[in-house]
Motif scaffolding. Sequence first.
Motif, PDB file in Angstrom:
ATOM      1  N   GLY A  31     -28.967  27.322 -15.861  1.00 59.53           N
ATOM      2  CA  GLY A  31     -27.987  27.739 -14.847  1.00 59.53           C
ATOM      3  C   GLY A  31     -28.443  27.160 -13.527  1.00 59.53           C
ATOM      4  N   CYS A  36     -28.907  25.718  -9.598  1.00 61.00           N
ATOM      5  CA  CYS A  36     -28.661  26.123  -8.213  1.00 61.00           C
ATOM      6  C   CYS A  36     -27.463  25.316  -7.724  1.00 61.00           C
ATOM      7  N   GLY A  63     -28.100  20.813  -7.777  1.00 57.43           N
ATOM      8  CA  GLY A  63     -29.232  21.578  -7.269  1.00 57.43           C
ATOM      9  C   GLY A  63     -30.330  21.601  -8.331  1.00 57.43           C
ATOM     10  N   SER A  64     -31.366  22.383  -8.090  1.00 57.46           N
ATOM     11  CA  SER A  64     -32.456  22.503  -9.062  1.00 57.46           C
ATOM     12  C   SER A  64     -31.900  23.032 -10.376  1.00 57.46           C
ATOM     13  N   CYS A  65     -32.429  22.531 -11.476  1.00 56.58           N
ATOM     14  CA  CYS A  65     -31.803  22.851 -12.754  1.00 56.58           C
ATOM     15  C   CYS A  65     -32.788  22.734 -13.912  1.00 56.58           C
ATOM     16  N   GLY A  66     -33.747  23.623 -13.949  1.00 50.57           N
ATOM     17  CA  GLY A  66     -34.691  23.657 -15.072  1.00 50.57           C
ATOM     18  C   GLY A  66     -34.140  24.533 -16.186  1.00 50.57           C
ATOM     19  N   PRO A  67     -34.865  24.583 -17.313  1.00 54.00           N
ATOM     20  CA  PRO A  67     -34.398  25.349 -18.475  1.00 54.00           C
ATOM     21  C   PRO A  67     -34.650  26.847 -18.330  1.00 54.00           C
ATOM     22  N   GLY A 112     -37.627  22.870 -11.847  1.00 60.10           N
ATOM     23  CA  GLY A 112     -36.222  22.838 -11.436  1.00 60.10           C
ATOM     24  C   GLY A 112     -35.862  21.651 -10.562  1.00 60.10           C
ATOM     25  N   ALA A 113     -36.719  21.353  -9.599  1.00 57.26           N
ATOM     26  CA  ALA A 113     -36.414  20.262  -8.661  1.00 57.26           C
ATOM     27  C   ALA A 113     -36.474  18.921  -9.390  1.00 57.26           C
ATOM     28  N   GLY A 151     -33.370  18.635 -11.406  1.00 58.95           N
ATOM     29  CA  GLY A 151     -32.229  18.436 -10.504  1.00 58.95           C
ATOM     30  C   GLY A 151     -32.120  16.967 -10.113  1.00 58.95           C
TER      31      GLY A 151
END
Lengths: 279, 173
Positions: free
Chosen positions: B62, B64, B73-77, B127-128, B131
């Motif tokens: 989900g 950012c 945006g940031s998007c890690g698992p 996340g970054a 992203g």
Amino acid sequence: MRVINTDIVEQAVYRAALKAGVNLTDSCRRALKSAYEKEGEGAAKFALGELIENSRIAAEKTMPVCQDTGIAVVLLEIGNEIFFEGTPLPEAVNAGVRKAYADGYFRKSVCDPITRVNTADNTPAAIHTEIVRGDKLKLTFMPKGFGSENMSALYMLKPAQGVKGITDAIVETVKKAGSRPCPPVYVGVGIGGTFDGCAYLAKRALTRDIGTHNEREDIAEIEREALRRINELDIGCQGFHGKVTALGVSCEWAPTHIAGLPVAVNIQCHCVRCVKEVL
Amino acid sequence: MTELTLPLTKQQAEQLRAGDSVLISGTILTARDCAHKRIFEYLDKGIPLPLEIEGAVIYYAGPCPAKPGTASGSCGPTTSARMDSFAPRLLDLGLSAIIGKGEMSKEVGKALIRNRSVYFAAIGGAGALYGNCIKSSSCIAFEDLLSEGVYRLEVKRFPAVVAMDCHGGNIYG
């Protein structure tokens, strides 16, 4: 008597939230670097390397270091000589959170527990207040992700279980969590108090820098022993096996009832984000 | 390090072994807790899905919100185990791969074997970095769920590790 307008608190929360979302704590950066150096070749070392690179990209591009920008946990240690004027304190804190999560392009992760409808502005924050001596306000802002929060546990041990029981509870919680909370984890532990107070102690333990120890030697020894045993579990970074499953264990304590020994284990992922400011 | 360009064929899937590091490029779809719940409601009621499952790769994530001028945006698992009860049915419907983090159930492992599919672990918390691998992003379904909606992402050299392969291999084992 010192008068503080809560607008000042709102602004401080805003600043702290924006900073916390995109930066790991210095102690977390050091711990990840040290873990990378300790780990042998393989998937865990690869992942640790990517995490170090991730924190660099996040800071450089002012991007959230993890997309789970968390529930905003706000600890306020309020000097007893302070009088707050203006908007009531919790409203000011929530206003700071609301604005920071919008302006920072942070994910809004707070929802109704039953309908699951998102509040869309990441409020309300989880606010804890303590009254201390003096005229200073100490603000601690910690975004708390839930991959790790979900793996936390509270035990009501028997007094006879003692130190061994406490250490077993800590290690067992990390073992059961396995790869799910984004190891290497940081483990906050509450020892004693009541059911609710013990969980708060565990949360507060996570606001300490990684690598620091409780000033009580017998408690510090629990921290060291638990960390040693956790790092023998071979869970490793992301569950890819390895020497570093936890970056640290921090314990806080409070007196408890003669009939009980509460132990709360609050798991924090490797993304330790915590900003402190004294007003 | 293996470079993978999606869509992932069964033949490519068979070559992968748990523990392999890969860089994934191509189209993936995000879906997490609420989106899965809704996909299953649609399936159970026979309502056509607003996304294609056959051949797709679902990323448990989900993001950012994207800043203006950026693709994502940031998007890690997120933690895959919460999707344990959903994954086998979607794999049986033709999902070619899953991307998430952390161990998944034995039932998921069996579904990967019978469908010759793969579970990739992305690096949780990065996340970054993820992203930055996303070149475009658009919400294609369930926009009302905000970050829990389904986003179509174009990713380039997205780093992951084969967590569970189609031969029963499991990095967490």
